[in-house]
Scaffold this motif. Structure first.
Motif, PDB file in Angstrom:
ATOM      1  N   VAL A 115       0.852  -1.187   0.000  1.00  0.00           N
ATOM      2  CA  VAL A 115       0.000   0.000   0.000  1.00  0.00           C
ATOM      3  C   VAL A 115       0.887   1.236   0.000  1.00  0.00           C
ATOM      4  O   VAL A 115       1.829   1.327   0.795  1.00  0.00           O
ATOM      5  CB  VAL A 115      -0.926   0.018   1.239  1.00  0.00           C
ATOM      6  N   GLY A 116       0.594   2.184  -0.881  1.00  0.00           N
ATOM      7  CA  GLY A 116       1.394   3.399  -0.915  1.00  0.00           C
ATOM      8  C   GLY A 116       0.878   4.383  -1.948  1.00  0.00           C
ATOM      9  O   GLY A 116       0.038   4.053  -2.787  1.00  0.00           O
ATOM     10  N   MET A 117       1.401   5.600  -1.879  1.00  0.00           N
ATOM     11  CA  MET A 117       1.002   6.666  -2.790  1.00  0.00           C
ATOM     12  C   MET A 117       1.467   6.350  -4.212  1.00  0.00           C
ATOM     13  O   MET A 117       2.335   5.506  -4.431  1.00  0.00           O
ATOM     14  CB  MET A 117       1.610   7.990  -2.336  1.00  0.00           C
ATOM     15  N   ALA A 118       0.890   7.066  -5.172  1.00  0.00           N
ATOM     16  CA  ALA A 118       1.327   6.931  -6.557  1.00  0.00           C
ATOM     17  C   ALA A 118       2.790   7.353  -6.679  1.00  0.00           C
ATOM     18  O   ALA A 118       3.201   8.358  -6.106  1.00  0.00           O
ATOM     19  CB  ALA A 118       0.451   7.794  -7.462  1.00  0.00           C
ATOM     20  N   CYS A 120       5.458   5.592  -5.607  1.00  0.00           N
ATOM     21  CA  CYS A 120       6.371   5.095  -4.567  1.00  0.00           C
ATOM     22  C   CYS A 120       7.080   3.808  -4.987  1.00  0.00           C
ATOM     23  O   CYS A 120       8.013   3.365  -4.314  1.00  0.00           O
ATOM     24  CB  CYS A 120       5.632   4.892  -3.245  1.00  0.00           C
ATOM     25  N   LYS A 122       5.450   0.641  -5.875  1.00  0.00           N
ATOM     26  CA  LYS A 122       4.804  -0.632  -5.517  1.00  0.00           C
ATOM     27  C   LYS A 122       4.849  -1.621  -6.675  1.00  0.00           C
ATOM     28  O   LYS A 122       5.255  -2.774  -6.510  1.00  0.00           O
ATOM     29  CB  LYS A 122       3.338  -0.389  -5.119  1.00  0.00           C
ATOM     30  N   ASP A 183      -3.677  -1.920  -8.580  1.00  0.00           N
ATOM     31  CA  ASP A 183      -4.781  -0.972  -8.359  1.00  0.00           C
ATOM     32  C   ASP A 183      -6.014  -1.692  -7.821  1.00  0.00           C
ATOM     33  O   ASP A 183      -7.123  -1.590  -8.362  1.00  0.00           O
ATOM     34  CB  ASP A 183      -5.127  -0.225  -9.656  1.00  0.00           C
ATOM     35  N   ASN A 231      -3.400   2.070  -3.995  1.00  0.00           N
ATOM     36  CA  ASN A 231      -3.140   3.445  -3.583  1.00  0.00           C
ATOM     37  C   ASN A 231      -4.294   3.889  -2.681  1.00  0.00           C
ATOM     38  O   ASN A 231      -5.432   3.986  -3.144  1.00  0.00           O
ATOM     39  CB  ASN A 231      -3.041   4.338  -4.821  1.00  0.00           C
ATOM     40  N   THR A 233      -5.195   6.638  -1.646  1.00  0.00           N
ATOM     41  CA  THR A 233      -5.739   7.976  -1.912  1.00  0.00           C
ATOM     42  C   THR A 233      -6.521   8.011  -3.219  1.00  0.00           C
ATOM     43  O   THR A 233      -6.857   9.083  -3.708  1.00  0.00           O
ATOM     44  CB  THR A 233      -4.608   9.018  -1.973  1.00  0.00           C
ATOM     45  N   GLU A 311      -0.250  17.461  -7.953  1.00  0.00           N
ATOM     46  CA  GLU A 311       0.273  16.182  -7.486  1.00  0.00           C
ATOM     47  C   GLU A 311       1.684  16.011  -8.058  1.00  0.00           C
ATOM     48  O   GLU A 311       1.849  15.979  -9.270  1.00  0.00           O
ATOM     49  CB  GLU A 311      -0.607  15.017  -7.951  1.00  0.00           C
ATOM     50  N   ASN A 313       4.911  13.511  -7.805  1.00  0.00           N
ATOM     51  CA  ASN A 313       5.481  12.270  -7.245  1.00  0.00           C
ATOM     52  C   ASN A 313       6.588  11.773  -8.174  1.00  0.00           C
ATOM     53  O   ASN A 313       6.820  12.315  -9.222  1.00  0.00           O
ATOM     54  CB  ASN A 313       4.379  11.226  -7.046  1.00  0.00           C
TER      55      ASN A 313
END
Length: 313
Positions: A115-118, A120, A122, A183, A231, A233, A311, A313
Motif C-alpha cells: 500500500v502506498g502513494m502513486a 512510490c 509498488k 490498483d 493506492n 488515496t 500532485e 510524485n
C-alpha cells in the motif's frame, strides 16, 4: 542460552515488521519514526543499533546479529542499448527490505499487499520480485479499473489455468501461479459499497474455490496465490476488511533522496556513458539538480481545494 537469544532476535525482527510494517507518513507525522522510537524505549531487551530506525536492519543468518539493509543492496549494470528501463528494478535499502518479506510470504503461499502513494514504486517492486521467482512459478498480472467486475475478474483468473481433474483447476504442469492484482481498489462500488471482484477474491482466498456461473458447480483453483498493490488515496480508498485480513500488508513510502539519486543516476549515467563518456559527471549533476527542482516545486505549489491537481510524485 544462545538458542534463546537467537530466538529473541528473530522474534523481534518479525514483530517489528508485523506491527510496524503497515505504518507510513500521514498528516505530517512519520509514524514509522515514532514507532521506531517507541520500540527502542519500550523493548530494550534486544537492542537495535543506536543509529537508524528499527526498519533499517535485518538479522544476518550467519552471525545472528542486526545488519543494515544498505549493506546488502545489490548493484546492477544497466545497458541502455539492449535493456528497457521499465524492465529493470533498481534496488535500494527500502526495496530490498520489502522484497525480502515478499519472498518469505510467497514461499509460504501467503497473500501479500503493498500500500502506498502513486509513484512510490509498488508495481516496480512486485514486478522485480516476480522476475526473480524462477521456473517453479508463473505469474499473471491483472490491472483493475473502474469497470472490473466479478465476471471479468473470474475470466482472467481462469484464463491462466487448466483442468487438473475433478473440480480442480491449476497452472500448467507443476508450477505455482502468482496473481499480481494492481490498483486493487479502483473498481466501481455497487449500492451496498461492495466491489464484486473483491468479493470473488475474498471467496477464493478464504475457501479456495469459485463457482461456475453456468453450471453452478464449484471450481477449486489450486496452486495459486495473490500479490496486490493499491493506492489508499484513489478509487474506493479502502477495501473490505474481510478481504484485507487475509493479506500481510506492508506500507511503501516514497523513496528517500539518496534512493532517488541512485535510481535516476543508474539510468541516466548508463545512457550518457554509452554516447558521450566525458559527460558522465555532468549527468550526475543533472540528476541532483532535477531532484532539487522537483523538491522546490512540490513545496511551493501545494495541493489545496482550489488546486487539487497539484500532485508531484
Amino acid at each position: 542460552s544462545a538458542s534463546v537469544e537467537r530466538f529473541d532476535i528473530y522474534f523481534v525482527f518479525a514483530a517489528v515488521w508485523a506491527f510496524g510494517g503497515v505504518l507510513s507518513t500521514a498528516g505530517g507525522l512519520d509514524h514509522r519514526k515514532l514507532f521506531s522510537r517507541w520500540w527502542k524505549d519500550k523493548w530494550p531487551g534486544v537492542p537495535f543499533p543506536a543509529r537508524g530506525e528499527v526498519f533499517d536492519f535485518f538479522v544476518d543468518e550467519r552471525t545472528h546479529e542486526f545488519r543494515p539493509w544498505s549493506e546488502v543492496v545489490p548493484t546492477i549494470d544497466f545497458d541502455s542499448s539492449s535493456m528497457s528501463a521499465s524492465a529493470v528494478t533498481v534496488p535500494t535499502p527500502e526495496t530490498v527490505a520489502v522484497t525480502f518479506w515478499l519472498g518469505q510470504l510467497i514461499s509460504r503461499s501467503h497473500a501479500a499487499m503493498l500500500v502506498g502513494m502513486a509513484g512510490c514504486g509498488k508495481t516496480a517492486i512486485i514486478n522485480g520480485k516476480l522476475r526473480t521467482l524462477g521456473e517453479a512459478y508463473a505469474s499473471s498480472t491483472i490491472n483493475v479499473n473502474y469497470f472490473t467486475n466479478a465476471a471479468h475478474f473470474q475470466r482472467i483468473l481462469e484464463s491462466a489455468l487448466e483442468k487438473k481433474g475433478g473440480k480442480s483447476y491449476g497452472p500448467p504442469g507443476s508450477k505455482k501461479l502468482v496473481y499480481f492484482v494492481d490498483d486493487l481498489n479502483m473498481a466501481a462500488l455497487d449500492a451496498y459499497s461492495t466491489a464484486s471482484n473483491l468479493a470473488l477474491m475474498r471467496q477464493h482466498l478464504g475457501y479456495g474455490h469459485v463457482y461456475d456461473t453456468a453450471k453452478l458447480t464449484q471450481k477449486k483453483l489450486v496452486d495459486t496465490q495473490y500479490l496486490v498493490a493499491m493506492n489508499p488515496t484513489a478509487g474506493s480508498f479502502v477495501v473490505n476488511p474481510r478481504l484485507q485480513r487475509l493479506f500481510a500488508t506492508l506500507a511503501v513510502g516514497l523513496p528517500s533522496a539518496e534512493s532517488l539519486t541512485t535510481i535516476y543516476s543508474t539510468f541516466l549515467v548508463a545512457h550518457v556513458a554509452a554516447i558521450v563518456p566525458h559527460m558522465v559527471d555532468t549527468a550526475r549533476k543533472v540528476v541532483h539538480a532535477a531532484l532539487q527542482l522537483h523538491k522546490r516545486v512540490a513545496s511551493t505549489f501545494r495541493k489545496t481545494a482550489a488546486n487539487f491537481h497539484y500532485e508531484f510524485n
